[in-house]
Design an enzyme around this catalytic site. Structure first.
Site, mmCIF file in Angstrom:
data_model
loop_
_atom_site.group_PDB
_atom_site.id
_atom_site.type_symbol
_atom_site.label_atom_id
_atom_site.label_comp_id
_atom_site.label_asym_id
_atom_site.label_seq_id
_atom_site.Cartn_x
_atom_site.Cartn_y
_atom_site.Cartn_z
ATOM 1 N N HIS A 77 0.835 -1.217 0.000
ATOM 2 C CA HIS A 77 0.000 0.000 0.000
ATOM 3 C C HIS A 77 0.867 1.264 0.000
ATOM 4 O O HIS A 77 0.567 2.231 -0.703
ATOM 5 C CB HIS A 77 -0.961 0.000 1.196
ATOM 6 C CG HIS A 77 -1.871 -1.195 1.212
ATOM 7 N ND1 HIS A 77 -2.591 -1.568 2.310
ATOM 8 C CD2 HIS A 77 -2.154 -2.119 0.244
ATOM 9 C CE1 HIS A 77 -3.296 -2.670 2.024
ATOM 10 N NE2 HIS A 77 -3.038 -3.020 0.785
ATOM 11 N N HIS A 233 -9.305 -1.911 -4.709
ATOM 12 C CA HIS A 233 -8.207 -2.274 -3.811
ATOM 13 C C HIS A 233 -7.210 -3.192 -4.504
ATOM 14 O O HIS A 233 -5.991 -3.050 -4.333
ATOM 15 C CB HIS A 233 -8.701 -2.908 -2.509
ATOM 16 C CG HIS A 233 -7.571 -3.114 -1.557
ATOM 17 N ND1 HIS A 233 -7.061 -2.085 -0.786
ATOM 18 C CD2 HIS A 233 -6.764 -4.178 -1.356
ATOM 19 C CE1 HIS A 233 -6.001 -2.532 -0.129
ATOM 20 N NE2 HIS A 233 -5.799 -3.792 -0.455
ATOM 21 N N ASP A 237 -3.187 -2.792 -4.955
ATOM 22 C CA ASP A 237 -2.186 -3.819 -4.648
ATOM 23 C C ASP A 237 -1.293 -4.099 -5.858
ATOM 24 O O ASP A 237 -0.075 -4.254 -5.716
ATOM 25 C CB ASP A 237 -2.874 -5.142 -4.265
ATOM 26 C CG ASP A 237 -3.402 -5.147 -2.838
ATOM 27 O OD1 ASP A 237 -2.964 -4.324 -2.018
ATOM 28 O OD2 ASP A 237 -4.274 -5.998 -2.552
ATOM 29 N N HIS A 260 -0.669 -11.164 -5.383
ATOM 30 C CA HIS A 260 0.721 -10.778 -5.129
ATOM 31 C C HIS A 260 1.732 -11.731 -5.770
ATOM 32 O O HIS A 260 2.748 -11.299 -6.307
ATOM 33 C CB HIS A 260 0.984 -10.704 -3.627
ATOM 34 C CG HIS A 260 0.208 -9.635 -2.945
ATOM 35 N ND1 HIS A 260 0.289 -8.307 -3.321
ATOM 36 C CD2 HIS A 260 -0.690 -9.672 -1.937
ATOM 37 C CE1 HIS A 260 -0.514 -7.601 -2.548
ATOM 38 N NE2 HIS A 260 -1.123 -8.391 -1.701
#
Ligand code: ZN
Length: 299
Positions: A77, A233, A237, A260
């Protein structure tokens, strides 16, 4: 012509880590040209860890960096905010292992940057201009990076949940889009994930104050900030992980149910194959990141 930037003055904030639950103080400090984004563990003699794909360690529910056994966790973030604001050089001093989660969004990092201001440096910015596509896939999850004259991302999420479903965000990454479209969007999790995550020693700092918690058919701590807060969001990311390229991108990134692990695989493969890109100081074709000239002067 585009010049490198740093922040105008130091700015700091304190909070707890989502996974460790440990209290941490984050202090952003101006850095000279060609420093890049560098974390320093002030509790470990200022041990420095560059925000660079080569230092990516473990990625599951957050992205962690590791160098010589020293860790920095949950970097995405903060890095998303720095990268979208076009901050090329900064020290991110931290007195613990994990970057604070604050309210689960990047809003508090944007506030820090607004307080710190942006300062233009005298050296030209070096962009990574992608020349050939690169794609990474795993079952129905995939991510690709393609040539473009500006930095754009498209991110699709698809969760079988009444309040989520299929959400897609596409935008040119920059200060304004980040601040208004992405930064306020919070981390989310599903109630059925909570016990397994706790059993893995994760989300020790997790609470209804720093994540949207979804029940089987609703939301435990509404209201949402946006109907597509989840897609926003995940886009945040994605940008935070792409920041690990270590320099501003001229490319279009398309992520389809990625996470991720796939984001950082893309970064690692891109860095490992210099035939896919070139480094250039010329970005006239499209202002890919926030134009420093348009920001309030801080020096
Ligand atoms: Zn996140």
């Amino acid at each position: 012509m585009s010049y490198q930037t740093t922040i105008g003055r130091p700015a700091e904030a304190e909070g707890i880590g989502l996974h460790t639950g440990a209290r941490a103080r984050l202090r952003l400090v101006p850095a000279p040209a060609d420093t890049g984004i560098v974390f320093r563990r002030t509790d470990l003699d200022n041990f420095a860890i560059e925000a660079d794909g080569r230092n990516v360690a473990r990625v599951s529910y957050a992205t962690s960096l590791m160098k010589k056994g020293v860790w920095i966790s949950t970097t995405e973030h903060l890095l998303a905010a720095l990268y979208s604001y076009g901050i090329d050089n900064v020290y991110a001093d931290l007195d613990a292992i994990e970057v604070p989660i604050f309210d689960g969004s990047a809003g508090p990092f944007v506030e820090l940057l607004e307080r710190a201001g942006i300062r233009k440096l005298r050296r030209r910015r070096k962009y990574m201009k992608v020349l050939r596509p690169l794609e990474v896939a795993e079952k129905d999850r995939r991510i690709g990076i393609y040539p473009a004259d500006e930095f754009r991302v498209r991110c699709l999420v698809d969760y079988p949940h009444a309040l989520v479903g299929r959400q897609e965000i596409e935008l040119r990454v920059g200060r304004t889009t980040f601040r208004h479209v992405l930064a306020p969007a919070r981390t989310f999790c599903f109630t059925h994930e909570i016990e397994p995550l706790r059993a893995m020693g994760l989300i020790r700092g997790g609470s209804l104050e720093n994540a949207i918690v979804m029940t089987a058919d609703g939301i435990m701590n509404g209201p949402l900030r946006f109907p597509d807060e989840f897609g926003r969001h995940k886009t945040l990311d994605l940008i935070g992980d792409l920041a690990l390229v270590g320099r501003p991108l001229l490319a279009h990134v398309i992520a389809h149910k990625a996470g991720h692990a796939l984001h950082t695989q893309l970064v690692t493969r891109l860095l490992a194959d210099p035939s896919l890109w070139t480094e250039t100081t010329a970005a006239e074709a499209g202002a890919p990141l926030a134009a420093p000239e348009a920001l309030p002067a801080s020096d």
